[in-house]
Design an enzyme around this catalytic site. Structure first.
Site, PDB file in Angstrom:
ATOM      1  N   PHE A   1       0.813  -1.215   0.000  1.00 14.98           N
ATOM      2  CA  PHE A   1       0.000   0.000   0.000  1.00 14.98           C
ATOM      3  C   PHE A   1       0.847   1.266   0.000  1.00 14.98           C
ATOM      4  O   PHE A   1       0.556   2.216  -0.696  1.00 14.98           O
ATOM      5  CB  PHE A   1      -0.907   0.019   1.239  1.00 14.98           C
ATOM      6  CG  PHE A   1      -2.163  -0.801   1.072  1.00 14.98           C
ATOM      7  CD1 PHE A   1      -2.456  -1.435  -0.112  1.00 14.98           C
ATOM      8  CD2 PHE A   1      -3.064  -0.913   2.130  1.00 14.98           C
ATOM      9  CE1 PHE A   1      -3.616  -2.188  -0.265  1.00 14.98           C
ATOM     10  CE2 PHE A   1      -4.228  -1.663   1.997  1.00 14.98           C
ATOM     11  CZ  PHE A   1      -4.504  -2.304   0.794  1.00 14.98           C
TER      12      PHE A   1
ATOM     13  N   ASP B   1      -3.409 -12.621   1.060  1.00 18.61           N
ATOM     14  CA  ASP B   1      -3.157 -13.297  -0.216  1.00 18.61           C
ATOM     15  C   ASP B   1      -3.008 -14.813  -0.135  1.00 18.61           C
ATOM     16  O   ASP B   1      -2.923 -15.489  -1.165  1.00 18.61           O
ATOM     17  CB  ASP B   1      -1.916 -12.691  -0.893  1.00 18.61           C
ATOM     18  CG  ASP B   1      -0.677 -12.691   0.013  1.00 18.61           C
ATOM     19  OD1 ASP B   1      -0.509 -13.640   0.798  1.00 18.61           O
ATOM     20  OD2 ASP B   1       0.116 -11.731  -0.072  1.00 18.61           O
TER      21      ASP B   1
ATOM     22  N   HIS C   1      -6.199 -10.101   9.090  1.00 18.94           N
ATOM     23  CA  HIS C   1      -7.056  -9.311   8.195  1.00 18.94           C
ATOM     24  C   HIS C   1      -7.839 -10.194   7.218  1.00 18.94           C
ATOM     25  O   HIS C   1      -8.367  -9.709   6.223  1.00 18.94           O
ATOM     26  CB  HIS C   1      -6.220  -8.269   7.430  1.00 18.94           C
ATOM     27  CG  HIS C   1      -5.741  -7.156   8.304  1.00 18.94           C
ATOM     28  ND1 HIS C   1      -4.739  -6.289   7.948  1.00 18.94           N
ATOM     29  CD2 HIS C   1      -6.143  -6.756   9.536  1.00 18.94           C
ATOM     30  CE1 HIS C   1      -4.539  -5.413   8.930  1.00 18.94           C
ATOM     31  NE2 HIS C   1      -5.379  -5.678   9.902  1.00 18.94           N
TER      32      HIS C   1
ATOM     33  N   CYS D   1     -24.588 -15.073  -4.681  1.00 19.98           N
ATOM     34  CA  CYS D   1     -24.885 -16.456  -4.330  1.00 19.98           C
ATOM     35  C   CYS D   1     -26.122 -16.901  -5.111  1.00 19.98           C
ATOM     36  O   CYS D   1     -26.881 -16.066  -5.618  1.00 19.98           O
ATOM     37  CB  CYS D   1     -25.176 -16.509  -2.831  1.00 19.98           C
ATOM     38  SG  CYS D   1     -25.634 -18.115  -2.190  1.00 19.98           S
TER      39      CYS D   1
ATOM     40  N   CYS E   1     -28.689 -17.893  -3.879  1.00 15.48           N
ATOM     41  CA  CYS E   1     -29.867 -17.396  -3.147  1.00 15.48           C
ATOM     42  C   CYS E   1     -30.076 -15.904  -3.397  1.00 15.48           C
ATOM     43  O   CYS E   1     -31.058 -15.327  -2.927  1.00 15.48           O
ATOM     44  CB  CYS E   1     -29.719 -17.664  -1.652  1.00 15.48           C
ATOM     45  SG  CYS E   1     -28.664 -16.480  -0.802  1.00 15.48           S
TER      46      CYS E   1
ATOM     47  N   THR F   1       6.316  -4.514   6.882  1.00 18.38           N
ATOM     48  CA  THR F   1       5.121  -3.773   7.291  1.00 18.38           C
ATOM     49  C   THR F   1       5.505  -2.382   7.761  1.00 18.38           C
ATOM     50  O   THR F   1       6.516  -2.213   8.442  1.00 18.38           O
ATOM     51  CB  THR F   1       4.329  -4.520   8.399  1.00 18.38           C
ATOM     52  OG1 THR F   1       3.325  -3.639   8.930  1.00 18.38           O
ATOM     53  CG2 THR F   1       5.209  -5.006   9.538  1.00 18.38           C
TER      54      THR F   1
HETATM   55  P1  NAD Z   1       2.238  -1.176   3.887  1.00 24.76           P
HETATM   56  O1  NAD Z   1       2.031  -1.082   2.414  1.00 24.76           O
HETATM   57  O2  NAD Z   1       1.721  -0.101   4.744  1.00 24.76           O
HETATM   58  O3  NAD Z   1       3.796  -1.274   4.171  1.00 24.76           O
HETATM   59  C1  NAD Z   1       4.610  -2.187   3.522  1.00 24.76           C
HETATM   60  C2  NAD Z   1       6.014  -1.999   4.048  1.00 24.76           C
HETATM   61  O4  NAD Z   1       6.819  -3.031   3.508  1.00 24.76           O
HETATM   62  C3  NAD Z   1       6.651  -0.672   3.644  1.00 24.76           C
HETATM   63  O5  NAD Z   1       7.223  -0.078   4.793  1.00 24.76           O
HETATM   64  C4  NAD Z   1       7.730  -1.080   2.616  1.00 24.76           C
HETATM   65  O6  NAD Z   1       8.894  -0.287   2.722  1.00 24.76           O
HETATM   66  C5  NAD Z   1       8.023  -2.497   3.031  1.00 24.76           C
HETATM   67  N1  NAD Z   1       8.454  -3.373   1.945  1.00 24.76           N
HETATM   68  C6  NAD Z   1       7.995  -3.458   0.682  1.00 24.76           C
HETATM   69  N2  NAD Z   1       8.604  -4.435   0.010  1.00 24.76           N
HETATM   70  C7  NAD Z   1       9.499  -4.988   0.887  1.00 24.76           C
HETATM   71  C8  NAD Z   1      10.443  -6.042   0.797  1.00 24.76           C
HETATM   72  N3  NAD Z   1      10.611  -6.731  -0.328  1.00 24.76           N
HETATM   73  N4  NAD Z   1      11.178  -6.336   1.897  1.00 24.76           N
HETATM   74  C9  NAD Z   1      11.047  -5.632   3.057  1.00 24.76           C
HETATM   75  N5  NAD Z   1      10.168  -4.619   3.186  1.00 24.76           N
HETATM   76  C10 NAD Z   1       9.400  -4.315   2.120  1.00 24.76           C
HETATM   77  O7  NAD Z   1       1.724  -2.598   4.337  1.00 24.76           O
HETATM   78  P2  NAD Z   1       1.178  -3.122   5.748  1.00 24.76           P
HETATM   79  O8  NAD Z   1       1.955  -2.530   6.850  1.00 24.76           O
HETATM   80  O9  NAD Z   1       1.066  -4.587   5.637  1.00 24.76           O
HETATM   81  O10 NAD Z   1      -0.282  -2.516   5.871  1.00 24.76           O
HETATM   82  C11 NAD Z   1      -1.123  -2.501   4.777  1.00 24.76           C
HETATM   83  C12 NAD Z   1      -2.428  -3.266   4.879  1.00 24.76           C
HETATM   84  O11 NAD Z   1      -2.713  -3.631   3.548  1.00 24.76           O
HETATM   85  C13 NAD Z   1      -2.406  -4.532   5.648  1.00 24.76           C
HETATM   86  O12 NAD Z   1      -3.425  -4.437   6.529  1.00 24.76           O
HETATM   87  C14 NAD Z   1      -2.715  -5.645   4.621  1.00 24.76           C
HETATM   88  O13 NAD Z   1      -3.892  -6.300   5.025  1.00 24.76           O
HETATM   89  C15 NAD Z   1      -3.076  -4.971   3.363  1.00 24.76           C
HETATM   90  N6  NAD Z   1      -2.380  -5.424   2.140  1.00 24.76           N
HETATM   91  C16 NAD Z   1      -2.180  -6.750   1.918  1.00 24.76           C
HETATM   92  C17 NAD Z   1      -1.537  -7.180   0.768  1.00 24.76           C
HETATM   93  C18 NAD Z   1      -1.310  -8.652   0.580  1.00 24.76           C
HETATM   94  O14 NAD Z   1      -2.093  -9.465   1.077  1.00 24.76           O
HETATM   95  N7  NAD Z   1      -0.252  -9.069  -0.123  1.00 24.76           N
HETATM   96  C19 NAD Z   1      -1.090  -6.251  -0.173  1.00 24.76           C
HETATM   97  C20 NAD Z   1      -1.333  -4.894   0.069  1.00 24.76           C
HETATM   98  C21 NAD Z   1      -1.976  -4.496   1.230  1.00 24.76           C
END
Ligand code: NAD
Length: 239
Positions: free
Chosen positions: A34, A105, A120, A149, A151, A189
């Site tokens: 994100f 995912d 989540h 669905c 239904c 994260t």
């Molecule tokens: P975020 O997008 O806020 O932050 C992602 C973080 O990961 C950033 O700080 C970035 O610098 C870092 N990052 C990116 N690629 C990286 C890598 N290869 N190695 C190390 N660090 C890396 O994401 P968040 O904190 O998870 O919060 C976003 C919300 O979005 C979550 O609640 C999640 O549910 C959802 N989300 C999920 C997915 C998924 O399921 N793959 C994708 C996008 C968002």
């Protein structure tokens, strides 16, 4: 000693490791996060993504919600990367007790991890809002517009939207695992989404490691900060 060497040594010494991860864990699988520069929040949409993936927007504009959701949140061809695979090895060694993930995912399970707490939810599970019939991901992907669905009810993904509460049972189990952990590895994260990010405060040990590409708001609470790509780093430190 370098950060990588310290991380490797701490993993060797620890017996109850918990991994807490976010979207950055899956960027090396081709799923955008994100908040990175090329993440979803820096692309242009009619509404900001955090508005679209909120409960109220889902209720008021389900058509637009599902357009965005299918287009931007489902990556059916994504495969587990080096980070997911390294965590499988750590679990098989008996050291990793749980993965607490904010991701939706399903890639940890696809890689083979057994104890995954999806705080989540997951795009893999979908239920009719009326009769609660289960539908898989393909059903949602192949549906035209709003998935329905038989239904007539809307098939809602089991994904926690903004304004919705986390599942109590999953959060309690995540808290328990984090409290019991002798090492907590937090990775990929930004730690800005609450209440999820607050879960790391339940860790009581002295081996809290943050692995991230960029600085996070919580770097100050970590015992070790390792900057870099999580897939490359975990692959190096987990045999
Ligand atoms: P975020 O997008 O806020 O932050 C992602 C973080 O990961 C950033 O700080 C970035 O610098 C870092 N990052 C990116 N690629 C990286 C890598 N290869 N190695 C190390 N660090 C890396 O994401 P968040 O904190 O998870 O919060 C976003 C919300 O979005 C979550 O609640 C999640 O549910 C959802 N989300 C999920 C997915 C998924 O399921 N793959 C994708 C996008 C968002």
């Amino acid at each position: 000693m370098s950060e990588i060497d310290t991380l490797r040594q701490w993993i060797q010494e620890s017996e109850r490791i918990v991994f807490f991860g976010g979207a950055g864990v899956s960027t090396e699988s081709g799923i955008p996060d994100f908040r990175s520069a090329d993440g979803l929040y820096n692309q242009k949409y009619k509404f900001p993504p955090e508005t679209i993936i909120s409960h109220s927007f889902y209720r008021e504009n389900p058509e637009e919600f599902f357009r965005f959701y299918k287009d931007r949140m489902i990556y059916e061809d994504a495969k587990p990367n080096a980070a997911h695979k390294a965590l499988v090895r750590l679990e098989e060694q008996g050291k990793l007790k749980a993965i607490v993930t904010q991701n939706i995912d399903g890639l940890h399970q696809m890689a083979g991890s057994k104890h995954v707490l999806e705080i989540h939810g997951s795009i893999m599970r979908n239920h009719c809002e009326k009769c609660h019939t289960f539908y898989d991901l393909d059903y949602v992907v192949e549906s035209e517009g709003i998935p329905r669905c038989e239904c007539g009810g809307i098939v809602k993904p089991d994904v926690v939207l903004y304004e919705e509460e986390l599942d109590d049972v999953t959060v309690s189990e995540a808290l328990y695992q984090i409290e019991q952990a002798d090492m907590l590895i937090v990775g990929g994260t930004s730690l800005v989404v609450y209440p999820a990010a607050g879960l790391i405060d339940y860790y009581k040990g002295n081996k809290l490691v943050l692995i991230n590409l960029s600085a996070t708001q919580r770097d100050d609470v970590a015992d070790l900060v390792v900057k870099g790509k999580i897939g490359e780093i975990l692959d190096q430190v987990i045999e």
